[in-house]
Design a protein around this motif. Structure first.
Motif, short mmCIF file in Angstrom:
data_model
loop_
_atom_site.label_atom_id
_atom_site.label_comp_id
_atom_site.label_asym_id
_atom_site.label_seq_id
_atom_site.Cartn_x
_atom_site.Cartn_y
_atom_site.Cartn_z
N ILE A 6 30.07 55.49 28.04
CA ILE A 6 30.72 54.20 27.80
C ILE A 6 29.88 53.08 28.43
N ARG A 7 29.86 51.91 27.78
CA ARG A 7 29.09 50.78 28.32
C ARG A 7 29.60 50.42 29.72
N GLU A 62 43.79 39.39 37.59
CA GLU A 62 44.00 38.62 36.37
C GLU A 62 43.29 39.24 35.16
N LYS A 63 42.07 39.75 35.38
CA LYS A 63 41.34 40.16 34.17
C LYS A 63 40.43 41.36 34.30
N GLU A 64 40.39 41.99 35.48
CA GLU A 64 39.37 43.05 35.61
C GLU A 64 39.93 44.47 35.75
N MET A 65 41.24 44.64 35.74
CA MET A 65 41.76 45.97 36.04
C MET A 65 41.84 46.87 34.81
N TYR A 66 41.52 48.12 35.02
CA TYR A 66 41.73 49.16 34.01
C TYR A 66 43.15 49.68 34.19
N TYR A 113 36.90 45.88 34.84
CA TYR A 113 36.55 45.53 33.48
C TYR A 113 35.82 44.20 33.50
N GLU A 114 34.50 44.27 33.75
CA GLU A 114 33.68 43.07 33.80
C GLU A 114 32.63 43.17 32.71
N ARG A 115 31.96 42.05 32.41
CA ARG A 115 30.91 42.11 31.40
C ARG A 115 29.71 42.84 31.99
#
Ligand code: ATP
Ligand code: MG
Length: 419
Positions: A6-7, A62-66, A113-115
């Motif tokens: 996975i990326r 806010e935006k990075e959790m799996y 979950y980051e770029r």
């Protein structure tokens, strides 16, 4: 179709693993020397542990959790950091009942979950160390000394320790108000995220990487000018204890760690050894975390080191690749039987011996020995074996000598292991 990883999720291949093992071994040695014990915590936790322990108004939550729902309908999250889980374990097992002071470390993968990009992955590794149960500034200094000692131990040079104090529950609200006031007239200059942060957690604007936001904070009020006398005293003592240990530091009033639960001491270590500035690790005190996750009023301090980033900064000249000590080349059936026996004996003594499994010619076995970069090759020829002898070839200077099989492992031990 070929299935790929996975990326943002990486393999660590055998030719890189030496660095990882070296870093982990050094961490264990240094931390255990400072009286820390390893703790292993699960990779999955209930989501609420992180939303409460890290704080709703943080990038991570806010935006990075799996986060996903399991088959029973529970909301679970792959751990994005280790501190909250370690604090949970300390409470759950009532570790404080034995001794309120717990010095713990842990290492392993974290998930955000980051770029994905260079130095930023979705599964990455951290080495964490935490002290629970002590508010005394002596421990802040101890943890920092340990961190620097570790970084020097793995060969990092030109380290700069940056320090700040973030205040506490008493004094930080006043600072937050002051910040809000300051940014009120400038909000047009802020990015969309920071406009929201201005309402939820204005300290996080300091962490923003957007140029216009960086400009906007250039002359923002400094938290250090707003801390209460108690926090000031604590901070002065931290600095004094660091000085007593001979450590130098620079004050960085703009270093404001994003997590809600940080209080008082905040620190980062930057390495200038590769020219550019590189933050490898950060940490700080979090005297409110335990209460956030529903526990007692217990102070804590710790740090997290990003292992991938640390490894990318390790000095290049260090040799980490583990090559076999010895290649055993065999000729004829008897030669192979002897080679098999010998290699097994050598393995039991810690000598990394490699042999050919396919009945290849001597020439091709020697080619493989060269490729494996062994220092010595042992040649088991049928004629020599009949006389109880083998040929030992030094691969560096190409010299060869015949040596008796009797006492061979003693000779090899002294040549290859030095004892
Ligand atoms: P950044 O500002 O770079 O996002 P952070 O404040 O999110 O860092 P921490 O939560 O303090 O980082 O984590 C400690 C260390 O873990 C960082 O200094 C970094 O070396 C490493 N780290 C954090 N996120 C990642 C990631 N996605 N990939 C690789 N390493 C990471
Ligand atoms: Mg981050």
């Amino acid at each position: 179709m070929e299935t790929k990883a996975i990326r943002g999720f990486n393999d660590v291949l055998p030719d890189e693993i030496g660095k990882w093992q070296f870093v982990e071994k050094t961490a264990r040695e240094v931390f255990e020397g400072f009286g820390f014990s390893e703790i292993r915590i699960p990779i999955l936790e209930k989501t609420e542990l992180f939303t409460r322990g890290i704080g709703e108004a943080t990038d991570i939550v806010e935006k990075e959790m799996y986060t996903f729902t399991d088959r029973s309908g529970n909301s679970l999250t792959l751990r994005p950091e280790a501190t909250a889980s370690m604090a949970r374990a300390y409470l759950e097992h009532q570790m404080y009942a034995f001794d309120p002071v717990a010095k713990l470390y842990c290492m392993g993968p974290m998930f955000r979950y980051e770029r994905p990009q260079k130095g930023r992955y979705r599964q990455f590794n951290q080495i964490d160390a935490e002290v629970f149960g002590v508010g005394n500034p002596m421990v802040d200094a101890e943890v920092i000394i340990m961190l620097i000692h570790f970084l020097e131990g793995v060969g990092m040079g030109n380290l700069e320790l940056q320090l700040n104090s973030l205040g506490c529950r008493e004094c930080r609200p006043r600072y937050r108000e002051e910040l809000k006031k300051f940014f009120a007239g400038k909000s047009a200059q802020l990015c969309e995220d920071c406009q929201r942060r201005l309402q939820t957690n204005p300290l996080r604007i300091f962490d923003c990487k957007v140029e216009t936001c960086k400009e906007a904070i250039a002359d923002a009020p400094r938290v250090i000018d707003f801390i209460c006398p108690e926090c000031q005293k604590h901070f002065d003592q931290v600095k004094e204890y660091l000085a007593m240990a001979g450590l130098t530091y620079v004050l960085n009033p703009r270093m404001v760690r994003g997590l809600d639960y940080y209080t008082r001491t905040a620190f980062e270590v930057v390495s200038y050894s590769l020219g550019a500035q590189n933050a490898v690790t950060g940490g700080g005190r979090y005297d409110n975390l335990f209460q956030e996750i529903g526990g007692l009023d217990i102070p804590g301090i710790g740090f997290a080191i990003g292992v991938e980033r640390l490894i990318s900064l390790l000095p290049k000249e260090k040799e980490f690749i583990q090559v076999p000590h010895l290649f055993v080349a065999a000729l004829g059936e008897e030669g192979y039987r002897e080679a098999y026996k010998l290699v097994n004996q050598l393995h039991l003594q810690g000598i990394r011996a490699e042999l050919d499994y396919e009945g290849k010619s001597l020439k091709s076995q020697m080619r493989r020995a060269d490729k494996l970069k062994v220092r010595y090759t042992l040649i088991l020829g049928e004629n020599e074996l009949r006389q109880g002898r083998v040929v030992l070839r030094n691969m560096e200077d190409k010299s060869q000598e015949e040596v008796p099989i009797d006492g061979l492992s003693l000779l090899l031990r002294s040549k290859l292991l030095g004892h």
